[in-house]
Enzyme design. Structure first.
Site, PDB file in Angstrom:
ATOM      1  N   GLY A 105      -5.856   4.048   2.685  1.00 44.54           N
ATOM      2  CA  GLY A 105      -4.995   2.934   3.072  1.00 44.54           C
ATOM      3  C   GLY A 105      -4.428   3.159   4.465  1.00 44.54           C
ATOM      4  O   GLY A 105      -4.337   2.238   5.283  1.00 44.54           O
ATOM      5  N   THR A 106      -4.050   4.403   4.739  1.00 42.22           N
ATOM      6  CA  THR A 106      -3.510   4.736   6.059  1.00 42.22           C
ATOM      7  C   THR A 106      -4.546   4.457   7.148  1.00 42.22           C
ATOM      8  O   THR A 106      -4.226   3.880   8.187  1.00 42.22           O
ATOM      9  CB  THR A 106      -3.077   6.223   6.099  1.00 42.22           C
ATOM     10  OG1 THR A 106      -2.007   6.396   5.179  1.00 42.22           O
ATOM     11  CG2 THR A 106      -2.637   6.646   7.486  1.00 42.22           C
ATOM     12  N   SER A 117      -6.063   0.587  -0.875  1.00 44.85           N
ATOM     13  CA  SER A 117      -6.377   1.982  -1.162  1.00 44.85           C
ATOM     14  C   SER A 117      -6.756   2.120  -2.628  1.00 44.85           C
ATOM     15  O   SER A 117      -6.084   1.571  -3.503  1.00 44.85           O
ATOM     16  CB  SER A 117      -5.146   2.835  -0.846  1.00 44.85           C
ATOM     17  OG  SER A 117      -5.337   4.138  -1.329  1.00 44.85           O
ATOM     18  N   THR A 144     -21.176   8.872   7.629  1.00 42.00           N
ATOM     19  CA  THR A 144     -21.959   8.770   6.400  1.00 42.00           C
ATOM     20  C   THR A 144     -20.997   8.372   5.296  1.00 42.00           C
ATOM     21  O   THR A 144     -19.911   8.939   5.176  1.00 42.00           O
ATOM     22  CB  THR A 144     -22.624  10.121   6.079  1.00 42.00           C
ATOM     23  OG1 THR A 144     -23.510  10.434   7.150  1.00 42.00           O
ATOM     24  CG2 THR A 144     -23.401  10.052   4.770  1.00 42.00           C
ATOM     25  N   CYS A 201      16.850  14.355   1.364  1.00 46.32           N
ATOM     26  CA  CYS A 201      16.664  15.744   0.967  1.00 46.32           C
ATOM     27  C   CYS A 201      15.291  16.034   0.404  1.00 46.32           C
ATOM     28  O   CYS A 201      14.932  17.174   0.228  1.00 46.32           O
ATOM     29  CB  CYS A 201      17.730  16.123  -0.030  1.00 46.32           C
ATOM     30  SG  CYS A 201      19.339  16.060   0.739  1.00 46.32           S
ATOM     31  N   GLN A 206       0.107  -1.532  -2.088  1.00 44.14           N
ATOM     32  CA  GLN A 206       0.874  -1.536  -3.342  1.00 44.14           C
ATOM     33  C   GLN A 206       0.566  -2.731  -4.234  1.00 44.14           C
ATOM     34  O   GLN A 206       1.131  -2.844  -5.325  1.00 44.14           O
ATOM     35  CB  GLN A 206       2.382  -1.499  -3.041  1.00 44.14           C
ATOM     36  CG  GLN A 206       2.875  -0.179  -2.467  1.00 44.14           C
ATOM     37  CD  GLN A 206       2.808   0.974  -3.468  1.00 44.14           C
ATOM     38  OE1 GLN A 206       2.847   0.785  -4.683  1.00 44.14           O
ATOM     39  NE2 GLN A 206       2.700   2.189  -2.958  1.00 44.14           N
TER      40      GLN A 206
END
Lengths: 136, 394
Positions: free
Chosen positions: B71-72, B205, B243, B331, B185
């Site tokens: 997807g990226t 994706s 390929t 975090c 998504q």
């Protein structure tokens, strides 16, 4: 997502010394919601010795584990000895922290120094010379 | 220990039928699709079959599908491909501040090379207002890129309305504005039809909907100008040399075929389970709020902010009980900044740090929902008792 040592997880799972001390001799309050960690440390001092320490922390696993370890390390220490406990000592005692989490240990050191500063101000009228918490 | 996976938005387990479809293409049918001999013809046909299945799910023509590595990659390909093929016509792009990093970082890359990017405002649910495009468009605008649904908060963007606005604008323009959507998504999870959405480019994706990792696709409407992403071969009509990842592409095709059949069932069932989880959490936990749109959202997504506790400590505590979730807290991200999506929709840092995302999938069971409802409220209670922010709150 950083990987924590077993020791960190142990302290996160069962943190020691959680809570507040009634009529504490010193309180340190550091951190802010922007960075995501807030710590409060309470100490009880008798004859220059820290006889009890407790904490309250809003933060990640590392923040809770470093608070827990720091309160363990200071108990039974004189004020002078406690001031020698650096964030590195906390990190070592926890078998290391991921690099991105090192600031949590700095916060724990600041929380303790804040509490000692508060204690000294109350008892001698003067706080720690040149003390101020680290910038986030 | 019980295990419950609530991170389907991160990735999904490959469907067993997908694995079965892929297996022959490792040992038995291994030919290079570019070879003229029988071994090559066999795998070339398999790729073509997969292309038809992807096109069928999207309501596209098979010639409009280009296989990619993720997807990226599709996002990079779409944005850079359009930007570099049309930079003489204009160097302005419109997007949103809540895109995936695959879009945001590519836009930053383009900005460094002289492109201008305008980020549309979003409301408290992360929704863009299609009318805003009229305000920000200029003579230089060549591309609008808006995600179909947000990966964190689940809000579904009004793409059909956006494309209507762009079509109207294009009537009086020499340099047509293209519309790209990152549909990573949504494809295979809610109905996605490229003509109903009116998009020129669409990224998808495979591993987000029970296909394998390492394979994606870019839909490119006929006539859309964009430069090739990889050079060095005639694969994918010269648009993406390499390929082909034959087993992966076969797997993606199979995943599309299954999704087309199962989508209505998945949607109903996931919505039911998700709402059960939501209602249960809201009944058992105080000071909890939903992030994202209350109704126009992905059926699988439940994203909440829980006050006075931090996301990573909730995530770790749930992990200790075998429950896998995700958080928008700084975090856990490897940076000190909390989720850009949470900040863009106007949440405070506390709310962003206290966010937890549950994402459900086809294997999620009633029992797993019950398990979360049993285990999670005491975790929140425990962490709140530890939190200096919770003092005095009753």
């Amino acid at each position: 997502m950083p990987q924590y040592s077993e020791k960190v997880m142990e302290h996160f799972r069962n943190p020691h010394n959680v809570g507040e001390i009634e009529n504490p001799d010193g309180v340190g309050h550091v951190g802010n919601p922007v960075c995501g960690d807030i710590m409060e440390m309470y100490i009880k001092v008798k004859d220059n010795v820290i006889v009890d320490a407790k904490f309250k922390t809003f933060g990640c696993g590392a923040a809770i584990a470093t608070s827990s370890m720091m309160t363990d390390l200071v108990k039974g220490k004189t004020i002078e000895e406690a001031l020698q406990i650096s964030n590195r000592a906390v990190v070592e005692a926890l078998d290391g922290l991921p690099a991105i989490k090192l600031h949590c240990s700095v916060l724990a050191e600041d929380a303790l120094k804040g509490a000692i500063n508060d204690y000294l101000k109350k008892t001698t009228g003067k706080g720690l010379p040149n003390w101020k918490p680290h910038e986030d | 220990m019980e295990k419950a996976y609530f991170d389907y938005a991160a990735t999904t387990p490959t469907h067993p039928e997908v694995v079965t479809a892929m297996l022959p293409y490792f040992e038995e049918k291994f030919g290079n699709p570019s070879s003229i001999h029988g071994f090559g013809r066999e795998t070339k046909a398999a790729i073509q079959d997969a292309r038809l299945k992807v096109a069928d799910l999207l309501g596209a023509d098979q010639a409009e599908i280009v296989f990619t590595g993720s997807g990226t990659e599709s996002d990079n390909f779409a944005l850079e491909g359009v930007a570099f093929s049309r930079e003489k016509e204009g160097r302005h792009i419109i997007s949103t501040p809540i895109e995936h990093h695959a879009i945001l970082e590519t836009l930053k890359f383009l900005e460094k090379r002289g492109f201008k990017v305008t980020y549309l405002p979003v409301d408290q649910y992360g929704m863009v207002n299609p009318e805003d495009i009229k305000k920000y468009v200029n003579d230089e605008t060549i591309l609008v890129s808006v995600m179909h649904a947000n990966n964190e908060i689940g809000t579904i963007e009004p793409l059909a309305e956006i494309s209507k606005v762009i079509r109207e604008l294009n009537i009086n323009r020499e340099n047509r504005i293209y519309l790209h959507t990152d549909a990573v998504q949504t494809v295979g999870q809610i109905p996605v039809n490229v003509n109903e959405l009116g998009v020129d480019l669409l990224s998808l994706s495979a591993h987000k909907f029970y296909g394998p990792k390492g394979v994606g696709a870019l839909y490119i409407r006929k006539g859309t100008k964009l430069v090739s992403f990889m050079h060095g071969g005639e694969q994918e009509r010269g648009r993406r040399a390499s390929t082909e990842n034959v087993p992966g592409i076969v797997g993606l095709g199979k995943a599309c075929e299954i999704a087309k059949k199962e989508l209505p069932v998945w949607t109903t069932e996931l919505t039911r389970l998700r709402d059960k989880l939501k209602n249960g959490l809201f009944a058992k936990i105080s000071d909890i709020e939903l992030n994202g749109h209350p109704t126009l959202r992905l059926p699988k997504n439940l994203d909440v902010s829980i006050q006075y506790v931090e996301g990573e400590s909730m995530l770790l505590s749930l992990d200790m009980e075998g429950i896998a979730v995700s958080t928008g807290s700084a975090c856990s991200s490897g940076s000190l900044e909390p989720s850009h999506v949470m900040l863009a929709i106007g949440k405070t840092h506390e709310q962003a740090h206290g966010s937890i995302r549950f994402s459900l999938g086809r294997l999620t069971t009633e029992k797993e929902i019950d398990y979360v409802l049993e285990v999670f409220p005491p975790i929140v209670e425990r962490l709140r008792k530890m939190s200096p922010l919770y003092k005095g709150v009753k």
